[in-house]
Design an enzyme around this catalytic site. Structure first.
Site, PDB file in Angstrom:
ATOM      1  N   ASP A  22       7.806  -1.079   1.241  1.00  0.00           N
ATOM      2  CA  ASP A  22       8.336  -0.296   2.808  1.00  0.00           C
ATOM      3  C   ASP A  22       8.564  -0.613   3.661  1.00  0.00           C
ATOM      4  OD1 ASP A  22       8.832   2.466   4.458  1.00  0.00           O
ATOM      5  OD2 ASP A  22       6.413   2.586   3.877  1.00  0.00           O
ATOM      6  N   GLU A  23       9.914  -0.261   4.805  1.00  0.00           N
ATOM      7  CA  GLU A  23      10.175  -1.123   5.789  1.00  0.00           C
ATOM      8  C   GLU A  23      10.310  -2.350   6.222  1.00  0.00           C
ATOM      9  OE1 GLU A  23       9.864   0.932   8.588  1.00  0.00           O
ATOM     10  OE2 GLU A  23       7.730   1.862   8.737  1.00  0.00           O
ATOM     11  N   ARG A  74      10.698  10.640  16.236  1.00  0.00           N
ATOM     12  CA  ARG A  74       9.805  11.140  16.248  1.00  0.00           C
ATOM     13  C   ARG A  74       9.068  12.187  15.838  1.00  0.00           C
ATOM     14  NH1 ARG A  74       9.142   8.412  12.939  1.00  0.00           N
ATOM     15  NH2 ARG A  74      10.892   7.393  13.422  1.00  0.00           N
ATOM     16  N   GLN A 104      15.547   1.195  12.670  1.00  0.00           N
ATOM     17  CA  GLN A 104      14.206   1.102  13.452  1.00  0.00           C
ATOM     18  C   GLN A 104      13.695  -0.365  12.757  1.00  0.00           C
ATOM     19  OE1 GLN A 104      12.111   5.179  11.771  1.00  0.00           O
ATOM     20  NE2 GLN A 104      13.441   5.094  10.692  1.00  0.00           N
ATOM     21  N   LYS A 147      11.492   8.928   2.901  1.00  0.00           N
ATOM     22  CA  LYS A 147      11.322   7.523   2.606  1.00  0.00           C
ATOM     23  C   LYS A 147      10.051   7.795   1.685  1.00  0.00           C
ATOM     24  CE  LYS A 147      10.185   5.046   6.387  1.00  0.00           C
ATOM     25  NZ  LYS A 147       8.956   4.297   6.319  1.00  0.00           N
ATOM     26  N   THR A 148       9.200   8.003   3.124  1.00  0.00           N
ATOM     27  CA  THR A 148       7.330   8.305   2.081  1.00  0.00           C
ATOM     28  C   THR A 148       7.631   8.888   0.531  1.00  0.00           C
ATOM     29  OG1 THR A 148       6.709   7.807   4.349  1.00  0.00           O
ATOM     30  CG2 THR A 148       5.155   8.079   2.671  1.00  0.00           C
TER      31      THR A 148
END
Length: 667
Positions: free
Chosen positions: A214-215, A605, A245, A28-29
């Site tokens: 974002d997020e 992660r 998340q 996504k980044t």
DNA sequence: CAATATCTCCTTTTT
DNA sequence: GGAGATATTG
């Protein structure tokens, strides 16, 4: 690296609202960076009309440096990249006049907010504290106030008048008299400002031709409203999120905002990113299996084309010391023999307190490490003192800062004097600074007290005249010098060495302010008050060692780990009551679901290798207590797990597997 | 008024 | 088992 079809679709969707549902590790980044780059290069957007909003400063800094690499310093510095809170702060500082505030308002931290509420309850509502307990009353008031602010309800508009609404009213007027705002105000006041002033709504709506968030699953009600206002003119934005998340509902985040979008924007374009590029298939399978125990807003199935990888290790330890010792020994094994770098490794846990045993084990084993979000330079009392002086200089009405430093260095101003002063201040509804200058105050104080206070007033006004006139970095030195702060610290330190250490901290912090005020590093010059509140927002923490820099193991909470990835991850403390945390279970099963998402974030992660551990006993409040393993362990696929005996040293064979996986990940 | 002794709360996560 | 706030001395 090339984009896949879904990623490309997300990048190309620029004419209207776009929602990207991005699973963990789905790039996504990369999509956000590629999209910003494409907006500028292919579609002629000016960098300064693009606004990218993140939730943490860490993420904002990361985005900045990646854009610098792709677009160059000159272009990258023009793009608005900030957190919701610092964007709100920018809006408030620009439009302060409409709020009837000075430009140099102060930002009150949670700690100060807590103290303010405590004092209000003690002074005006003691019966409330008696009934619910002081802490309970504060908590309840805090929650109620947060709710009202979140719904943009001002104190006079609160419908059923109750105890909390009266506290809210007092709190609000106290903040006004101090010319202060709290964290939530940065966003809710900005939103209210744009709601109430059509010209400002136009101005800020035009300023940004494209907005990215974002997020997105972490947005709360007011943040969503702010986003709507900022995009009201052009209606061009991209939000990226993953409801699995969502780990901030405890501070008001509403993952349902993902759903609201479809209703509010009928033309919404939805893109799903489901291919995971981060983790081995076994790690991904574990994560998917765990999260399948939660209900879902959106169906999505994450898949990976990476190798299967090693099984996930599961370790039972006697207690937290044994667990920490195991992790330390295992890290030594992997770095000495396995060729892993320390920076390839992270240890994740539920609460900050869990870092302590790890730290001592790592020190013993001489393993280099950093604890992120651990004790900050700003937590040292000496630093707090000097920051309060800075705040007071910028905004003398800042009562909380004034009360902290009024007797620093010692001026023989004690509790009685302060009590009398506060009484006068509340009587007139003024700040303490105004009270000090008020001739009526003199009658309430003794000559000796007045003498001590006038010494303070003189110091403060000298410093104000001195500091506010300067626009360069020397101002910070002169503050320390004028206060004779060095002598004060030396007098209050047991050893010369500790005094030196404290002075070093103070000068580091002052240097941060100095750099901003002087506009170093090619950044814009910033007013003194802004520089100080940036520190309170933790915006200016020294950049973390990225990759090449510090080759150290990273210790952090699961919350802090979101957005990051590591080849080798230890997720420790998987006990019932710790993860899932006991205190979150009150709100029925909602709490358990969020804890599960937290575990999911931790697992995802890991890129190549994951180790889960738990203790059978732990010392809680000095007493050794038995603990059950976390329920989440029973929700993982048995076939992908491998039990490890922490007492037995392992063979190199298992490391080779790791090596292979790492090599394939690097391709 | 300042320095020391005692008590009380809490140990969830963060801008 | 620790920090921070309050009570007690000098």
């Amino acid at each position: 690296m090339r984009l896949n079809a879904a990623q490309q679709e997300a990048v190309d969707c620029i004419d209207g609202p776009c929602l990207v549902l991005a699973g963990a590790g789905s790039g996504k980044t990369r999509v956000i960076i590629a999209k910003i780059t494409s907006l500028i290069r292919d579609h002629g957007f000016l960098p300064r009309t693009i606004c990218a909003i993140t939730f943490t400063n860490k993420a904002a800094n990361e985005m900045k440096s990646r854009l610098r690499a792709d677009l160059g310093e000159e272009v990258a510095k023009e793009i608005w990249i900030s957190t919701f809170h610092s964007l709100g702060q920018s809006i408030l500082r620009a439009e302060h006049a409409r709020l009837g505030m000075g430009r140099d308002f102060t930002l009150y931290t949670d700690h100060e907010v807590h103290n303010v509420l405590r004092d209000i309850i003690r002074e005006h509502f003691p019966q409330y504290a008696e009934k619910e307990g002081e802490q309970g009353a504060i908590q309840s008031a805090l929650a109620a106030i947060a709710r009202w602010k979140g719904a943009l309800v001002a104190p006079p508009d609160v419908a059923p008048r109750d105890l909390n609404s009266m506290i809210y009213e007092r709190y609000d007027s106290y903040l006004k008299s101090c010319q202060a705002v709290d964290f939530e105000d940065l966003i809710s006041l900005s939103t209210a400002l744009l709601r109430d002033h059509e010209d400002l709504a136009q101005k800020w709506g035009r300023a940004f031709e494209y907005v990215l968030v974002d997020e997105y699953q972490d947005t709360n009600e007011t943040q969503y409203q702010l986003l709507r206002q900022l995009t009201s003119v052009h209606q061009r934005f991209t939000v990226v999120g993953d409801d699995d998340q969502s780990i901030y509902s405890w501070r008001g985040a509403r993952p349902e905002n993902i759903n609201s979008l479809a209703g509010d924007y009928p033309g919404l374009h939805v893109v799903k990113l489901e291919q995971n590029y981060r983790s081995t298939r076994r790690i991904l399978n574990c994560a998917n299996t765990l999260i399948s125990h939660n209900p879902h807003l959106f169906e999505k199935r994450l898949f990976s084309e990476l190798p299967e990888g090693e099984r996930i290790e599961l370790v039972a330890c006697d207690d937290e010391q044994a667990e920490a010792a195991f992790v330390a020994a295992d890290i030594q094994r992997l770095t000495f023999e396995g060729g892993l770098r320390h920076s390839d490794i992270a240890v994740l846990y539920r609460g900050n307190y869990q870092a302590t045993p790890l730290e001592s084990a790592f020190k013993m084993a001489q393993i280099p490490y950093v604890v992120s979000n651990g004790d900050s330079i700003f937590d040292h009392p000496e630093v707090k003192d000097i920051l309060c002086w800075c705040r007071l200089i910028a905004n003398p009405k800042d009562d909380q800062a004034l009360l902290r430093v009024i007797n620093i260095p010692n001026r023989r101003i004690g509790a009685d004097t302060i009590k009398a002063l506060r009484l006068c201040a509340t009587l007139n509804g003024n700040s303490i600074y105004e009270t000090l200058l008020d001739p009526r105050t003199e009658s309430s104080l003794s000559p000796a007290q007045m003498k001590a206070l006038s010494g303070f007033i003189v110091t403060l006004s000298t410093l104000r005249g001195f500091l506010l006139a300067r626009k360069d970095a020397t101002l910070v030195d002169s503050l320390v010098h004028h206060l004779d702060y060095e002598r004060y610290i030396k007098a209050n330190s047991s050893t010369a060495k500790s005094a030196e250490f404290k002075l070093r901290l103070v000068s580091d912090v002052m240097a941060m302010i100095g750099r901003q005020v002087a506009g170093k590093r090619g950044e814009a010059k910033v007013p003194f008050a802004t520089a100080v509140s940036r520190l309170l927002l933790r915006e200016t923490l020294e950049r973390r060692e990225d990759g090449t820099g510090g080759n150290v193991v990273q210790l952090m909470t699961l919350h802090a780990s979101k957005g990051l990835e590591f080849p080798r991850v230890y997720l420790i403390g998987l006990e019932d009551g710790v993860l899932p945390n006991r205190n979150t279970m009150e709100d029925a099963y909602q709490g358990l679901e969020e804890e599960r998402r937290l575990a999911y974030v931790g697992i995802t992660r890991a890129r190549a290798s994951l180790c889960l551990s738990y203790c059978t006993t732990k010392k809680i409040r000095g007493q050794v207590q038995p603990l059950m393993p976390s329920v989440f362990l029973t929700e993982l696929p048995e076939g992908d797990l491998q039990r490890i005996n922490p007492r037995r040293t392992r063979q190199l064979a298992s490391i080779r597997g790791l090596d292979d996986v790492l090599a394939m990940l690097r391709e």
